[in-house]
Write a protein that holds these residues in place. Structure first.
Motif, PDB file in Angstrom:
ATOM      1  N   GLN A  19      33.679 -28.891  86.398  1.00 18.49           N
ATOM      2  CA  GLN A  19      32.950 -29.712  85.846  1.00 18.49           C
ATOM      3  C   GLN A  19      32.736 -31.153  86.561  1.00 18.49           C
ATOM      4  O   GLN A  19      31.779 -31.627  86.313  1.00 18.49           O
ATOM      5  N   ILE A  20      33.727 -31.311  87.403  1.00 17.19           N
ATOM      6  CA  ILE A  20      33.413 -32.685  88.109  1.00 17.19           C
ATOM      7  C   ILE A  20      32.203 -32.430  89.077  1.00 17.19           C
ATOM      8  O   ILE A  20      31.448 -33.220  89.254  1.00 17.19           O
ATOM      9  N   GLU A  21      32.109 -31.258  89.439  1.00 15.54           N
ATOM     10  CA  GLU A  21      31.024 -30.953  90.638  1.00 15.54           C
ATOM     11  C   GLU A  21      29.697 -31.231  89.933  1.00 15.54           C
ATOM     12  O   GLU A  21      28.859 -31.567  90.438  1.00 15.54           O
ATOM     13  N   LYS A  22      29.696 -30.649  88.623  1.00 14.70           N
ATOM     14  CA  LYS A  22      28.215 -30.591  88.080  1.00 14.70           C
ATOM     15  C   LYS A  22      28.014 -31.801  87.083  1.00 14.70           C
ATOM     16  O   LYS A  22      26.820 -31.979  86.569  1.00 14.70           O
ATOM     17  N   ALA A  23      29.299 -32.746  86.999  1.00 18.51           N
ATOM     18  CA  ALA A  23      28.866 -34.030  86.361  1.00 18.51           C
ATOM     19  C   ALA A  23      27.858 -34.960  86.869  1.00 18.51           C
ATOM     20  O   ALA A  23      27.755 -34.947  88.065  1.00 18.51           O
ATOM     21  N   ASP A  24      27.076 -35.492  86.052  1.00 13.15           N
ATOM     22  CA  ASP A  24      26.122 -36.564  86.477  1.00 13.15           C
ATOM     23  C   ASP A  24      26.762 -37.819  86.351  1.00 13.15           C
ATOM     24  O   ASP A  24      27.760 -38.022  86.062  1.00 13.15           O
ATOM     25  N   PHE A  32      34.119 -41.739  92.232  1.00 10.89           N
ATOM     26  CA  PHE A  32      35.248 -41.177  91.790  1.00 10.89           C
ATOM     27  C   PHE A  32      35.393 -39.622  91.925  1.00 10.89           C
ATOM     28  O   PHE A  32      36.336 -39.037  92.571  1.00 10.89           O
ATOM     29  N   SER A  33      34.249 -38.947  91.736  1.00  6.91           N
ATOM     30  CA  SER A  33      34.136 -37.626  91.714  1.00  6.91           C
ATOM     31  C   SER A  33      34.287 -37.012  93.260  1.00  6.91           C
ATOM     32  O   SER A  33      35.078 -36.071  93.317  1.00  6.91           O
ATOM     33  N   VAL A  34      33.720 -37.718  94.075  1.00 10.84           N
ATOM     34  CA  VAL A  34      33.735 -37.455  95.450  1.00 10.84           C
ATOM     35  C   VAL A  34      35.131 -37.804  95.967  1.00 10.84           C
ATOM     36  O   VAL A  34      35.823 -36.798  96.656  1.00 10.84           O
ATOM     37  N   LYS A  35      35.923 -38.720  95.621  1.00 18.32           N
ATOM     38  CA  LYS A  35      37.157 -38.912  95.702  1.00 18.32           C
ATOM     39  C   LYS A  35      38.147 -38.076  95.418  1.00 18.32           C
ATOM     40  O   LYS A  35      39.244 -37.465  96.156  1.00 18.32           O
ATOM     41  N   LEU A  36      37.925 -37.399  94.286  1.00 18.44           N
ATOM     42  CA  LEU A  36      38.610 -36.420  93.834  1.00 18.44           C
ATOM     43  C   LEU A  36      38.644 -35.201  94.490  1.00 18.44           C
ATOM     44  O   LEU A  36      39.606 -34.451  94.788  1.00 18.44           O
ATOM     45  N   MET A  37      37.296 -34.808  94.651  1.00 21.94           N
ATOM     46  CA  MET A  37      37.118 -33.519  95.435  1.00 21.94           C
ATOM     47  C   MET A  37      37.598 -33.556  96.924  1.00 21.94           C
ATOM     48  O   MET A  37      38.206 -32.620  97.304  1.00 21.94           O
ATOM     49  N   GLU A  38      37.440 -34.655  97.491  1.00 21.04           N
ATOM     50  CA  GLU A  38      38.219 -34.788  98.827  1.00 21.04           C
ATOM     51  C   GLU A  38      39.696 -34.815  98.860  1.00 21.04           C
ATOM     52  O   GLU A  38      39.925 -34.169  99.541  1.00 21.04           O
ATOM     53  N   PHE A  39      40.322 -35.202  97.743  1.00 25.30           N
ATOM     54  CA  PHE A  39      41.718 -35.032  97.784  1.00 25.30           C
ATOM     55  C   PHE A  39      41.933 -33.709  97.301  1.00 25.30           C
ATOM     56  O   PHE A  39      43.060 -33.283  98.286  1.00 25.30           O
ATOM     57  N   LYS A  69      26.207 -18.058  85.392  1.00 28.23           N
ATOM     58  CA  LYS A  69      25.758 -17.964  86.688  1.00 28.23           C
ATOM     59  C   LYS A  69      26.097 -19.122  87.718  1.00 28.23           C
ATOM     60  O   LYS A  69      26.477 -19.071  88.782  1.00 28.23           O
ATOM     61  N   GLU A  70      25.822 -20.379  87.457  1.00 30.52           N
ATOM     62  CA  GLU A  70      26.157 -21.739  88.150  1.00 30.52           C
ATOM     63  C   GLU A  70      27.494 -21.879  88.374  1.00 30.52           C
ATOM     64  O   GLU A  70      28.197 -21.992  89.754  1.00 30.52           O
ATOM     65  N   LYS A  71      28.441 -21.245  87.468  1.00 26.86           N
ATOM     66  CA  LYS A  71      29.819 -21.599  87.639  1.00 26.86           C
ATOM     67  C   LYS A  71      30.514 -20.258  88.487  1.00 26.86           C
ATOM     68  O   LYS A  71      31.172 -20.662  89.397  1.00 26.86           O
ATOM     69  N   LYS A  72      29.893 -19.164  88.436  1.00 27.18           N
ATOM     70  CA  LYS A  72      29.896 -17.845  89.154  1.00 27.18           C
ATOM     71  C   LYS A  72      29.894 -18.485  90.733  1.00 27.18           C
ATOM     72  O   LYS A  72      30.743 -18.070  91.536  1.00 27.18           O
ATOM     73  N   GLU A  73      28.688 -18.928  90.968  1.00 26.72           N
ATOM     74  CA  GLU A  73      28.484 -19.213  92.082  1.00 26.72           C
ATOM     75  C   GLU A  73      29.250 -20.448  92.871  1.00 26.72           C
ATOM     76  O   GLU A  73      29.760 -20.394  94.038  1.00 26.72           O
TER      77      GLU A  73
END
Length: 86
Positions: A19-24, A32-39, A69-73
């Motif tokens: 959900q973080i990855e696909k959020a606009d 914020f989302s990049v910081k979370l993913m990097e953490f 499909k998007e989540k599966k990928e």
């Protein structure tokens, strides 16, 4: 922990990351989302090989059962995206 608990927590973790990855920008601040993913990526780098293997096995099970499909990928690329492949 029980296998069921670990699978449930992994499923929640994967859904949150997806959900973080696909959020606009309207949904979540991109910085914020990049910081979370990097953490998350940094934390996952610190787990031992067995734990990483166990986590990825569960993520694969979740991916195999996923209909979206998007989540599966996203799930199929989880190991690569979070630096868990050698």
């Amino acid at each position: 922990m029980t296998d069921r608990l670990i699978r449930t927590l992994t499923s929640c973790f994967a859904e949150l990351l997806f959900q973080i990855e696909k959020a606009d920008e309207e949904m979540i601040n991109s910085d914020f989302s990049v910081k979370l993913m990097e953490f998350v990526g940094a934390e996952l780098q610190d787990i031992d090989e067995k734990s990483a293997s166990d986590l990825l096995a569960i993520v694969k099970q979740i991916a195999d059962a996923e209909k979206n499909k998007e989540k599966k990928e996203f799930l199929k690329n989880f190991a690569e995206n979070f630096g868990l492949v050698a």
